[in-house]
Design an enzyme around this catalytic site. Structure first.
Site: not given
Length: 257
Positions: A64, A91, A149, A162, A164, A166
């Protein structure tokens, strides 16, 4: 003469490497001559994806990325095996979709933990290694690419967690670029649009498909293999004077209203 965009003999750590974008990035980097430090939480998928490569080309680490001790061990072990780490591709990511008013705290936190905190943990660990290389006299201690993104620049629908995370990745990129420029460490981010992976399967269904396609000037989704070459460019010596930038690889999606 070696091509300036070559990754020949560079050791590149890729998170979320077992499938999708991460696998495409690792495969392209290998074709460009790199050795890969492949990290993923799914150990079985990691073994399956890189079954054709020996430890001299790909070293596999299952764990993790939010675990600081795990990440530190990966960096130390891979650096010892490959003689250093020359690049990082941050990534790994997850989605937990819900409208703002319906989102549960655990959905919010899970995405922030992996997509933002995990990026920081890996950035910090690899950055410490690269700074040590710089202090030891390395002229080019390394390059880092954080995967952001368009959701982090335009906002997104049904995935505020997501978006927030990115957006936060862009801030991490600029801050690290400012702090580490004196060590000649390059830190950039790439912003993807709609890539054909399992994570985007829902929004590529017929119900939403044309809404998104109509907003992409090139009129198509991208395959992971199509975005890999431009991403890997930022790990190469050809990008040695680029840092603190956010580059869209999205078919023009970010420029539409």
């Amino acid at each position: 003469m070696t091509h300036p965009a070559s990754l020949d003999n560079k050791a590149i750590l890729v998170t979320g490497a077992a499938r999708g974008i991460g696998k495409a990035l690792a495969d392209h980097a290998i074709r460009m001559g790199a050795r890969i430090v492949a990290v993923d939480i799914d150990g079985d998928a990691l073994e399956e994806s890189f079954a054709g490569h020996d430890a001299g080309t790909v070293r596999r680490y299952a764990g993790n990325i939010t675990d600081e001790d795990f990440v530190a061990r990966v960096v130390d072990d891979a650096a010892a095996a490959f003689g250093g780490i020359d690049g990082l591709v941050n990534n790994a990511g997850i989605v937990r979709a819900a409208m703002i008013t319906d989102m549960k705290r655990d959905q919010w936190q899970a995405v922030i933990d992996v997509n933002l905190t995990g990026v920081f943990v890996c950035l910090q660990a690899v950055g410490r290694h690269m700074i040590a290389r710089a202090k030891a006299g390395a002229a080019n201690p390394g390059s880092i690419v954080n995967i952001s993104s368009d959701a982090g620049r335009r906002g997104t629908f049904g995935q505020i967690n997501y978006g927030a995370a990115k957006s936060g990745v862009l801030g991490l990129t600029m801050s690290a670029a400012r702090e580490w420029g004196r060590y000649n460490i390059n830190v950039n981010s790439v912003c993807y649009g709609l890539v054909e992976t399992a994570m985007t399967e829902t929004i590529r269904e017929e119900k939403f498909r044309h809404r998104y396609l109509d907003a992409i000037p090139l009129g198509r989704f991208s395959a992971p293999e199509e975005i890999a070459p431009a991403t890997c460019f930022f790990l190469s010596d050809a990008a040695s004077y680029i840092t603190g930038q956010h580059i869209a690889i999205d078919g023009g999606f970010h420029i539409t209203a």
